[in-house]
Design a protein around this motif. Structure first.
Motif, PDB file in Angstrom:
ATOM      1  N   ILE A   2       0.839  -1.203   0.000  1.00  0.00           N
ATOM      2  CA  ILE A   2       0.000   0.000   0.000  1.00  0.00           C
ATOM      3  C   ILE A   2       0.873   1.251   0.000  1.00  0.00           C
ATOM      4  O   ILE A   2       0.636   2.175  -0.778  1.00  0.00           O
ATOM      5  CB  ILE A   2      -0.963   0.011   1.201  1.00  0.00           C
ATOM      6  N   GLY A   6       0.813   3.917  -3.041  1.00  0.00           N
ATOM      7  CA  GLY A   6       0.160   5.180  -2.724  1.00  0.00           C
ATOM      8  C   GLY A   6       0.896   6.409  -3.182  1.00  0.00           C
ATOM      9  O   GLY A   6       0.310   7.470  -3.344  1.00  0.00           O
ATOM     10  N   VAL A  13      -0.488   4.803   6.725  1.00  0.00           N
ATOM     11  CA  VAL A  13      -1.355   3.662   6.430  1.00  0.00           C
ATOM     12  C   VAL A  13      -1.605   2.953   7.750  1.00  0.00           C
ATOM     13  O   VAL A  13      -0.662   2.630   8.475  1.00  0.00           O
ATOM     14  CB  VAL A  13      -0.697   2.669   5.449  1.00  0.00           C
ATOM     15  N   LEU A  35      -6.011   5.460   5.010  1.00  0.00           N
ATOM     16  CA  LEU A  35      -4.901   6.054   4.277  1.00  0.00           C
ATOM     17  C   LEU A  35      -4.963   7.567   4.455  1.00  0.00           C
ATOM     18  O   LEU A  35      -6.027   8.167   4.284  1.00  0.00           O
ATOM     19  CB  LEU A  35      -4.995   5.727   2.781  1.00  0.00           C
ATOM     20  N   THR A  53      -5.462   6.449  -4.804  1.00  0.00           N
ATOM     21  CA  THR A  53      -6.288   5.396  -4.224  1.00  0.00           C
ATOM     22  C   THR A  53      -6.537   4.289  -5.248  1.00  0.00           C
ATOM     23  O   THR A  53      -6.459   3.097  -4.922  1.00  0.00           O
ATOM     24  CB  THR A  53      -7.620   5.975  -3.715  1.00  0.00           C
ATOM     25  N   VAL A  56      -3.539   2.071  -5.491  1.00  0.00           N
ATOM     26  CA  VAL A  56      -3.474   1.155  -4.345  1.00  0.00           C
ATOM     27  C   VAL A  56      -4.415  -0.021  -4.569  1.00  0.00           C
ATOM     28  O   VAL A  56      -4.026  -1.182  -4.396  1.00  0.00           O
ATOM     29  CB  VAL A  56      -3.811   1.894  -3.023  1.00  0.00           C
ATOM     30  N   THR A  59      -3.125  -2.395  -7.247  1.00  0.00           N
ATOM     31  CA  THR A  59      -1.977  -3.151  -6.739  1.00  0.00           C
ATOM     32  C   THR A  59      -2.438  -4.292  -5.848  1.00  0.00           C
ATOM     33  O   THR A  59      -1.962  -5.428  -5.979  1.00  0.00           O
ATOM     34  CB  THR A  59      -1.017  -2.224  -5.959  1.00  0.00           C
ATOM     35  N   LEU A  60      -3.371  -4.021  -4.941  1.00  0.00           N
ATOM     36  CA  LEU A  60      -3.861  -5.069  -4.039  1.00  0.00           C
ATOM     37  C   LEU A  60      -4.641  -6.143  -4.798  1.00  0.00           C
ATOM     38  O   LEU A  60      -4.555  -7.324  -4.458  1.00  0.00           O
ATOM     39  CB  LEU A  60      -4.717  -4.448  -2.937  1.00  0.00           C
TER      40      LEU A  60
END
Length: 69
Positions: A2, A6, A13, A35, A53, A56, A59-60
């Motif tokens: 994250i 970010g 975080v 965040l 955002t 993020v 990516t997750l």
């Protein structure tokens, strides 16, 4: 993951909730993160925060097969 995704304006975080049980599929867990974005030389725009955002979340999704609830 994250913090990296970010970008430079993500200053904090924090995992503030973890839930496993009713309403969450077997073998999965629901995590909630706070965040905090901050720009030292001015005000961040809604678009800048939304873009960070989104990075993020993407990516997750890729790294952990996460889903935004």
């Amino acid at each position: 993951a994250i913090a990296r995704a970010g970008g430079a304006h993500l200053v904090s975080v924090e995992l503030f909730d973890r839930y496993q049980g009713r309403g969450v599929p077997e073998g999965q867990v629901s995590l909630a993160f706070r965040l905090v974005f901050q720009r030292m030389d001015g005000t961040l725009t809604d678009e800048e925060v939304a873009a960070a955002t989104a990075r993020v979340v993407r990516t997750l999704e890729r790294r952990f097969e996460a889903r935004l609830r």
